[in-house]
Structures are given as C-alpha cells and as structure tokens.
Scaffold this motif. Structure first.
Motif, mmCIF file in Angstrom:
data_model
loop_
_atom_site.group_PDB
_atom_site.id
_atom_site.type_symbol
_atom_site.label_atom_id
_atom_site.label_comp_id
_atom_site.label_asym_id
_atom_site.label_seq_id
_atom_site.Cartn_x
_atom_site.Cartn_y
_atom_site.Cartn_z
ATOM 1 N N GLU A 128 -4.209 40.428 14.369
ATOM 2 C CA GLU A 128 -4.859 41.527 13.642
ATOM 3 C C GLU A 128 -5.390 41.081 12.286
ATOM 4 O O GLU A 128 -6.274 41.720 11.712
ATOM 5 C CB GLU A 128 -3.890 42.708 13.455
ATOM 6 N N TYR A 129 -4.856 39.950 11.783
ATOM 7 C CA TYR A 129 -5.317 39.434 10.496
ATOM 8 C C TYR A 129 -6.178 38.176 10.639
ATOM 9 O O TYR A 129 -6.450 37.487 9.653
ATOM 10 C CB TYR A 129 -4.115 39.128 9.595
ATOM 11 N N ASN A 130 -6.596 37.897 11.850
ATOM 12 C CA ASN A 130 -7.339 36.664 12.102
ATOM 13 C C ASN A 130 -8.609 36.571 11.258
ATOM 14 O O ASN A 130 -8.858 35.569 10.588
ATOM 15 C CB ASN A 130 -7.685 36.579 13.599
ATOM 16 N N TYR A 131 -9.415 37.613 11.294
ATOM 17 C CA TYR A 131 -10.693 37.593 10.571
ATOM 18 C C TYR A 131 -10.470 37.557 9.064
ATOM 19 O O TYR A 131 -11.138 36.816 8.340
ATOM 20 C CB TYR A 131 -11.530 38.810 10.959
ATOM 21 N N LEU A 132 -9.515 38.317 8.574
ATOM 22 C CA LEU A 132 -9.207 38.330 7.142
ATOM 23 C C LEU A 132 -8.806 36.944 6.662
ATOM 24 O O LEU A 132 -9.271 36.479 5.610
ATOM 25 C CB LEU A 132 -8.094 39.348 6.870
ATOM 26 N N LEU A 133 -7.957 36.265 7.423
ATOM 27 C CA LEU A 133 -7.501 34.933 7.028
ATOM 28 C C LEU A 133 -8.636 33.911 7.132
ATOM 29 O O LEU A 133 -8.738 32.996 6.303
ATOM 30 C CB LEU A 133 -6.312 34.515 7.890
ATOM 31 N N GLU A 134 -9.473 34.078 8.122
ATOM 32 C CA GLU A 134 -10.636 33.195 8.263
ATOM 33 C C GLU A 134 -11.547 33.323 7.043
ATOM 34 O O GLU A 134 -12.040 32.326 6.502
ATOM 35 C CB GLU A 134 -11.394 33.577 9.534
ATOM 36 N N GLN A 135 -11.758 34.552 6.591
ATOM 37 C CA GLN A 135 -12.587 34.794 5.415
ATOM 38 C C GLN A 135 -11.934 34.250 4.147
ATOM 39 O O GLN A 135 -12.615 33.763 3.236
ATOM 40 C CB GLN A 135 -12.873 36.289 5.254
ATOM 41 N N GLY A 553 -13.154 46.676 10.465
ATOM 42 C CA GLY A 553 -13.523 45.454 9.764
ATOM 43 C C GLY A 553 -12.749 44.243 10.230
ATOM 44 O O GLY A 553 -12.626 43.257 9.489
ATOM 45 N N SER A 554 -12.228 44.290 11.449
ATOM 46 C CA SER A 554 -11.428 43.170 11.955
ATOM 47 C C SER A 554 -12.280 42.066 12.556
ATOM 48 O O SER A 554 -11.758 41.034 12.977
ATOM 49 C CB SER A 554 -10.422 43.670 13.011
ATOM 50 N N LYS A 555 -13.597 42.279 12.626
ATOM 51 C CA LYS A 555 -14.526 41.275 13.154
ATOM 52 C C LYS A 555 -15.731 41.180 12.219
ATOM 53 O O LYS A 555 -16.007 42.080 11.430
ATOM 54 C CB LYS A 555 -15.014 41.667 14.562
ATOM 55 N N SER A 556 -16.482 40.102 12.349
ATOM 56 C CA SER A 556 -17.710 39.956 11.572
ATOM 57 C C SER A 556 -18.761 40.922 12.109
ATOM 58 O O SER A 556 -18.680 41.370 13.263
ATOM 59 C CB SER A 556 -18.230 38.522 11.677
ATOM 60 N N PRO A 557 -19.785 41.249 11.311
ATOM 61 C CA PRO A 557 -20.819 42.161 11.805
ATOM 62 C C PRO A 557 -21.569 41.602 13.007
ATOM 63 O O PRO A 557 -21.949 42.357 13.908
ATOM 64 C CB PRO A 557 -21.743 42.326 10.595
ATOM 65 N N VAL A 558 -21.771 40.300 13.035
ATOM 66 C CA VAL A 558 -22.463 39.683 14.172
ATOM 67 C C VAL A 558 -21.617 39.813 15.429
ATOM 68 O O VAL A 558 -22.124 40.105 16.524
ATOM 69 C CB VAL A 558 -22.794 38.207 13.865
ATOM 70 N N ASP A 559 -20.292 39.626 15.296
ATOM 71 C CA ASP A 559 -19.403 39.755 16.452
ATOM 72 C C ASP A 559 -19.303 41.205 16.921
ATOM 73 O O ASP A 559 -19.236 41.474 18.129
ATOM 74 C CB ASP A 559 -18.006 39.223 16.107
#
Length: 599
Positions: A128-135, A553-559
């Motif tokens: 659930e925090y994958n995208y946040l940590l990637e950013q 907001g758990s994914k990028s806008p493109v995703d």
C-alpha cells in the motif's frame, strides 16, 4: 443578494459535521500539535521495514486529522469572504500549521535517506506504500538538510500569502457599480457577470457589462501583477535552492509527470483545437447576426430561448439517472450528497465564484457551487460530484497518505461524469432543437470551460514561467501582452479582442496552484474516453472505472490512466478528444442550418 445568515439552511452544506464549534476545532488543533510532538519524539530513526510501516501509519493518522482541520478552516471562508472571524480562524490555522509542519519536516529527509534495501523491503512487504516509497527515493536528491527544511516549513504561510492576497483583492477590494439598461438596474459583480451577464443575449448590454467589469479589473492590474510575480519568483527560487533543472521540473515533479508530456499536451491542443473553435465562434456570429464576433460574445448560448429552467430537484433527477450506469452504490452516494447536505449551492453576498469539491479525510466530501437553475449548473454539479465520488471510493480503500491522486489525473473523474451526463441527455433528445441544446451545452460549457478557458490559461502560464526562467520580472503590461498573444494565436482572425480581453489572466486563482490549468484538458481527454465506455460499453467498463477511483493516489497518473484503458504517454487521447469536439461542432453547424437559425 442575501447575506450568508439569511439563506435557507437546506441550500448550505452541513459543515458542522466536521466541527460543531470553534471550541471543538481549536481542541482538535491542539490535539494535532500533540500528535506531531509525539511523532517527532518517537520516530527519530528508521532501522527496519517495520519501523517505516509503523511510522507511515502514524503519519497517516496525523494527516487525516490535519485534512479535516484544514478543510474546515479553508472552505468556510469561501462561502462568506466578508466574515472577518472566518478569515482570522483560517489565518490562525495556517500559523499553527507552519509550526507543526516545521516540527515534522525532518521526516521526509529521514525516510529518503534510509538504507535503500530497507525501503525496498518495506515496499515489498507493505504494497500500500509502494508508490509513496518509490517517490521518496526518486525525490531524495532535492531534499535539503533538516535545519533548512524546518525553516522553509515555518515560512510556508509567507509562501502561501500571494494566493490569499489575490483572493483578498478579488473578493474584498474590487468594487463594482451597478448600472441602468433600458430602465432596468443591472447588478454587476463577479457572480452576476460570470453567471449571467457574460452570456446575456442582448448584445449592447453584454458588451457594456464586459467593458465595465474589465475596467474594474484594470484598476487592480498592477497590484495583481506584483502579487503574481512574487509567487512565480518564489517558485523559481525554490526550484533553484532544491537543485531542480527548472521551475517546470519542480512543479511537474509534484504531479509525477514528464516535461515532454506537459509540452506536447499544450502544443497539440493549440494546433488541433483552434480550428474547431474558430468555426464555433463563426457559428455564434451567424446565429446572432453580429456585426463582428468579439471576445465578449464567446460565452453566448446557441439557442438561449430553448434553455429550460432546471430546479435543484430536477437537477438531482437528471444526475442520478444519467450516472446510473455506474451502479447502485454510486447512485446511493449521489443520493447521500443531496439528502445529507454535502452541497452548498446557495447564492449569498461574499461567496466566491466558481465551484469545487473538498475531501476531508475521514468525513464525506463537501461541494461548493452557486446554483442558477441553468443546465450548465447541472453539469457543474455532475462535475463536482465526480470529484466527490473519487474521494468517496478512495477513502473506502486507502489511508490518508494515499488519499490524493496526482493533479494531472484529478480532473478525469469529474469530467467523465460531466460528459457522461451530456451523452445521457443527448441520447434522450427526441427533437432537433433539443439535440442542438445538448450539443451546445457540451461545447459552450463543458468543453469550452475545460478545453479552452483553462487551456489558454495553461498556454499563458507556460510563457510566464519561461520568462521567469530567463530571469525576467513581469509587470502588468507584460502579463497582458503574453495573454493577448495567446488569445491571438488561438482565435486568429475569427474573434476580435475587446479592450479588457488581455486582463482575463486576472480572473482565475489557478496560477497559484502550480501547473494546474493544463490538467483540466488532460483530465477531460481521459474523461471523454471513459464516458464513452460508461455510456456505450459494458457494465464491466463502469465497474473497472470504479476500481480505478479506489486507487486514489497509490499509483502514478500514467498508471491510473493505463488501468482505465488510456495511454497518457502519447498525444493520442488528446487528439481523440479534440476530434470528438470537432464532430460535435460539425453537428451544431448542421442543425443550426437545418433549423434556419442563421441570420
């Protein structure tokens, strides 16, 4: 116009459901301060993936309460800008929040600087925090030392001041004078001009109102330019301080959008949409038999005599029925919005123009608009309920840290609703004149607002930032010239620019919200494609869209777009939306000719 305390409570939102009193608000603000202090004392290092997970969960709880407090403090000022107590409460919140944010400013840097193996382990164990940590890893190079970040956090109210200055000027200082027309007193203010006079079919009245309105704007142009220049200069300095290649790169990083996508977006619309809209301007000119087509005439309805009056009750029926393809749960959400006073649609003194939806985490959404019994307002309501639906579904599945989707995608749920409503009305139309009315609403309201008004803001805004990047300081005359140049580029010889058209940049607050204006047409490109799936596709298409809304907001806008079946890495969705606009304008032209409307 009534004062705020004189309007029917049924026309206002149930804001007391957030905080029932000032005492409850300030008690919760103190609680937030204590939460921040406890967090800062407890999370001084992150040694394991479990430490990261625990800290992020605690931050999510803090963020949820901050969201409710911030929403309450801010949106209450929007419905009554004349109430000094509301302004003082908001100022108090901002002041306290700057200290709170300064206390927690260390955390982003600490997280980003944590061993990358530990961050990757946390991302794998807690997806659930994958995208946040990637950013966090992606943006770590732009973070400054802890002390500097703390100072910048404390200065945030100062950085936010230009937006407040703009609103104070627009709603507090600008004074308009009523005038007489054919024995009738014409009330002139922001609301009456933008909701009624700008589209009044009486040419001499409409053009006089335009002239009088913009003469008032002109008296404030130097102060407004100074405020705006301060804002964009601050952003440029911040981009330099943090080490971004340009201010564009910093602002686009907040949206997680590549510079190439941004540039191609604006260039594509300027090249492909302008010819269609010039044809639309020509249609208006022929329908009204105008001596010349001016900028003051662009908001005219194609067939104003057919415009039906739509009560708020009828608007509800249209919206619930029109969006029913999204399923029973979505319809239930819509009914709650009307029954439980999520919507503030009253007209009162001191209420700002426009419309918005707010999403305090842990509460239902709140929508502000002004309802004038026109179909355009039905579309506005559908639009804002699209935002509300996204907030509703996101909060059911995501915590507060994943609540907000990228600004680049945020207008997709709203515009998908708006176009879905219009396709619904178009399918119900049984006569040519009714069909023309719907088509004209689609172009003159929905697409004009999102694909023309906001696009021209975006094209102008790009030039402003290019100038700032070149080290220029922009006076009012420079801003006027930049906006006028974009109007000329878009409208060509099809539209004569009235004196005052160049001041249009003064009419929107979006320039204080980063690179927001171009995202409207991005969202509407996605929304156009999604609405086609909702109306003409299978039930699975609607269900899939709701699953996208749940991602927040758990994914990028493109995703997010890709999961909805839209590829935002190309200009194809934009071109597809523009071609659809062109087809609607062609239909309007055919119907106007068939109905003998050309003079």
């Amino acid at each position: 116009m009534k004062k705020r305390n004189e309007v029917d409570i049924k026309e206002t939102w149930a804001i007391e459901e957030l905080f029932e009193s000032d005492e409850a608000f300030y008690n919760s603000l103190n609680e937030l301060k204590n939460m921040a202090e406890d967090f800062a004392n407890k999370y001084t290092e992150l040694n394991t993936a479990e430490d990261i997970y625990e800290a992020l969960n605690a931050m999510a709880e803090f963020t949820g309460l901050a969201s409710r407090l911030g929403t309450f403090a801010s949106i209450t000022t929007e419905v009554d800008t004349s109430d000094a107590n509301l302004m003082k409460r908001y100022a108090k919140f901002l002041d306290e929040m700057s200290g709170i944010q300064a206390r927690l400013s260390y955390f982003d840097a600490m997280l980003a600087k944590t061993d990358e193996n530990i961050i990757n382990e946390a991302a794998e164990n807690y997806p659930e925090y994958n995208y946040l940590l990637e950013q966090s890893l992606k943006n770590k190079k732009y973070l400054l030392d802890d002390k500097t970040e703390e100072v910048l956090a404390k200065l945030q109210p100062t950085f936010d001041a230009p937006y407040r200055n703009y609103n104070d000027m627009r709603y507090g200082d600008m004074a308009f004078e009523n005038f007489e027309y054919d024995g009738e007193e014409i009330i002139l203010n922001h609301n009456t001009f933008e909701e009624f006079l700008e589209a009044d079919p009486r040419t001499d009245l409409r053009r006089e109102a335009f002239d009088r309105y913009h003469k008032v704007l002109a008296r404030y142009q130097n102060a407004d330019a100074s405020v705006y220049n301060t804002h964009v200069s601050n952003e440029k300095r911040m981009a330099d301080i943090r080490g971004y290649e340009s201010v564009f790169d910093m602002l686009l990083s907040y949206q997680d959008v590549d510079r190439e996508i941004y540039e191609n977006h604006i260039d594509t619309i300027m090249a492909e949409l302008a010819p269609h809209m010039r044809k639309y301007a020509g249609i208006i000119k022929k329908v009204y038999g105008l001596d010349e087509m001016t900028y003051a005439d662009l908001k005219l309805n194609i067939d104003p005599d057919f415009e039906p009056e739509v009560t708020i009750e009828k608007a509800r029926e249209y919206i619930v029925d029109g969006l029913s393809n999204l399923g029973e749960e979505y319809v239930d959400m819509l009914n709650h919005a009307f029954d439980d006073r999520w919507i503030d649609y009253a007209q009162n003194e001191g209420k700002r123009t426009g419309a918005f939806a707010a999403d305090p985490y842990g509460s239902h959404p709140f929508i502000m608009t002004t309802y004038n019994n026109q179909m355009s307002q039905v579309m506005t309501l559908a639009h804002e309920l699209g935002h509300a639906g996204q907030f509703y579904y996101t909060q059911k599945t995501q915590n507060a840290l994943n609540d907000n989707m990228s600004m680049y995608f945020v207008e997709a749920p709203s515009t998908a609703n708006e176009i879905t409503m219009e396709r619904y009305l178009l399918n119900k139309a049984t006569e040519d004149r009714e069909k023309l009315w719907v088509l004209a609403t689609m172009i003159g309201k929905t697409y004009y607002h999102n694909f023309v008004t906001h696009f021209l803001e975006a094209a102008f805004q790009r030039e402003v930032y290019r100038s700032i990047e070149a080290g220029e300081s922009l006076a009012a005359s420079d801003l006027n010239e930049l906006f006028k140049d974009k109007l000329k580029e878009f409208w060509g010889d099809a539209v004569v620019l009235n004196e005052g058209a160049e001041l249009t940049w003064m009419r929107q607050p979006h320039y204080y919200m980063g690179l927001y204006p171009y995202t409207y047409s991005a969202g509407l490109s996605v929304g156009t494609i999604i609405s086609d799936k909702i109306v003409n596709g299978s039930p699975e298409d609607g269900a899939n869209w709701l699953e996208v809304l749940k991602l927040g907001g758990s994914k990028s806008p493109v995703d997010l777009a890709a999961k909805a079946g839209v590829d935002l890495t190309t200009t194809e969705p934009i071109s597809e939306a523009v071609a659809y606009i062109g087809s609607l304008i062609d239909e309007i032209d055919t119907l106007c000719d068939k109905l003998g409307m050309y003079k």
